[in-house]
Design an enzyme around this catalytic site. Sequence first.
Site, PDB file in Angstrom:
ATOM      1  CG  ASP A  29     -21.582  46.423  26.790  1.00 47.70           C
ATOM      2  OD1 ASP A  29     -20.810  45.525  26.285  1.00 47.70           O
ATOM      3  OD2 ASP A  29     -21.316  47.839  26.921  1.00 47.70           O
ATOM      4  CG  HIS A  52     -19.769  47.762  23.493  1.00 46.85           C
ATOM      5  ND1 HIS A  52     -19.682  48.336  24.779  1.00 46.85           N
ATOM      6  CD2 HIS A  52     -18.881  48.082  22.512  1.00 46.85           C
ATOM      7  CE1 HIS A  52     -18.498  48.717  24.926  1.00 46.85           C
ATOM      8  NE2 HIS A  52     -18.018  48.877  23.496  1.00 46.85           N
ATOM      9  CB  SER A 107     -16.233  51.656  24.434  1.00 47.19           C
ATOM     10  OG  SER A 107     -15.469  50.232  24.577  1.00 47.19           O
ATOM     11  CE1 TYR A 143     -13.115  53.805  21.797  1.00 48.60           C
ATOM     12  CE2 TYR A 143     -10.907  53.495  20.993  1.00 48.60           C
ATOM     13  CZ  TYR A 143     -11.847  52.912  21.530  1.00 48.60           C
ATOM     14  OH  TYR A 143     -12.163  51.504  21.939  1.00 48.60           O
TER      15      TYR A 143
END
Length: 721
Positions: free
Chosen positions: A647, A682, A563, A483
Amino acid sequence: MRNLALAMVVLTTITACKNENELKKSNVIAVTYPETKTVDSVDTYFGEQVKDPYRWLEDDRSEETGEWVKAQNEVTADYLAQIPYRQELKERLEEIWNYEKIGAPFIEGEYTYYYKNDGLQNQSVIYRKKTGEDNEEVFLDPNTFSKDGTISLGGLNFSKNGKLAAYQISEGGSDWRKVIIMDVESKKQIEDTIVDVKFSGISWKNNEGFYYSSYDKPKGSELSAKTDQHKLFYHKLGTSQKQDQLIYGGTEAQKHRYVSGSVTEDGNYLFIYPRNSTSGTKLLMQDLSQPNSKMITILENSDSDTGVIENVGSKLYLITNRNAPNQKVVTVDASNPSPENWKDLIPETENVLRASTGSGYIFASYMVDAVSKVKQYDYDGKLVREIELPGVGSASGFGGKKEDQVIYYSFSNYITPSTIYSFNPKTGTSEVYIKPGINFDADDFESKQVFYTSKDGTKVPMIISYKKGIELNGKNPTILYSYGGFNISLTPSFSIANAVWMEQGGIYAVPNIRGGGEYGKKWHDAGTKLEKQNVFDDFIAAAEYLIDNNYTSSDYLAIRGGSNGGLLVGATMTQRPDLVKVAIPAVGVLDMLRYHTFTSGAGWAYDYGTSEDNKEMFDYLKGYSPIHNVKEGVEYPATLITTGDHDDRVVPAHSFKFAAELQSKQTGTNPTLIRIETDAGHGAGTPVSKTIEQYADIFGFTLYNMGYKVLPNTTKSKIKG
């Protein structure tokens, strides 16, 4: 308009260089893409003109965009349907997913509540029992909200006496929510639905009403238009939403992108947290026990992250990273709560602290190289004990009301399914409360933590999980996932989908790269703004470690992230297209020059900076922005971009434009596909059925593009093109 829509279905082949026989020999599926029109859209930044030929795809309400989405999904669906073991993967995912899952119980009023899913239900159901009794009943079943499971439960909060509940629903995965208030005894709605709620919790003021947050409805698209003035409201029961009291956020001076409110358990204090970015918050307080009391500012700047975790009378307990990058717990009296009066209760250590309360104790959860360690303290700051955890992994929970006699926590790691334990805070003993009956034998798998060296010499931890007995021959299918942003820590956790991947002989590796919170604020800041390249370098170094140590090789390596992690994948594949075979960017932030112009994107500026800040920041962002770094004549990895058409956090235009750039410039036969989930956002609240389909597609696409004609756990041979 109609001609433009029809033009998009004109197909152009990317495989003209090979005839059909050659394609079959090399395990390549012929792919043709819808033609994506270009427009003469140009922005000027500090004197430099930047073309944006696919700007029209930002209009999520246009017929053209809708036709483009439909055409892309048809191409992707046709490709995925030709993967011979896609159905086999789906069936195994369904098989392993199909076990009863029960959450930790919690007491509200006369009832004990808990979430339960019988296996493959799209949404978990809330059950309850009269406390001390055995007869359970369904309290709230989100599966009845819609036939296809696309309306999900977004939150559930009870009044102080437990007689009323307010729950949020999300439609199609959107961050916009509705709030429904119900009487818990009759289970019937008692007031009109509250609408247009976004990025909000529900915090009750005793039994009288509750606080919630929202934005004014934006002009233009509800899913993509900018929202940057959050407001905190108070809803008094028995009144209409139009009468709700604006508590904070209504003036230019109070303008913030995020505002939340939280009431203490005793109902005496309201704390307000205004912030303009995902890091750094102001802090205000109101004494609700005194009628018409004034708002008091505790922190007037956003230089730190501070939150109130408990109060005993007027004594407040706060967790903060103010002058303590790894966080500490402090106390102060509500009569004079300014920082100069704070007193350390649990001092900062070399490990990052999270704190919770329950049963009259404070539980200090530390991350030691991303692994949990938990200590129990009393309210005077005296250490009661270090809690013995079931193993090496992640422990979460340790929260409850002051009067709770037992509290609960869950424990898991990458190869251990999440088990819930009951904990007696008086004796310090833990007992298994619920152990999942999953068809997965953790004893057949192992996880190990390694430390590797990044480009600038920084040591980075990574946990590698796999089936015991694999041969380190450089040919193991591997997913590298991370991430790297927003102070978010990736601690070990079990995933049903990843269990299926490892069953197939796959390796799953997770590096704790900079930008995350594993080593506190300094680790986070080292991956932000003009230091963002550190994040990509850490990820690239993780891939190189796996290759150098023969876990895998570039032909068998996939990178995946969602993301901000989608940005990570997009930047890595454009900087090092030779490094991996497959790239899976999910709901990614991919246009770094315009991300801040959509919905609440400007709130991410602490991590990214914006293209409008100054020329240096613009140049830096343009230098790694995935959309702006796709080049002609380069063979990029086989790519499956995933997003949702609803989203409204990272708008799908990021993914649309990235797909268009790749499809127009990709060299070679590696496919560049985009999978656009309809009536999905999302990720939160995605129905189980859709989640299973997504993973079957992702794993199938990954393995097929690594050269597998059959699943790796069979005895049949691999083909190499």
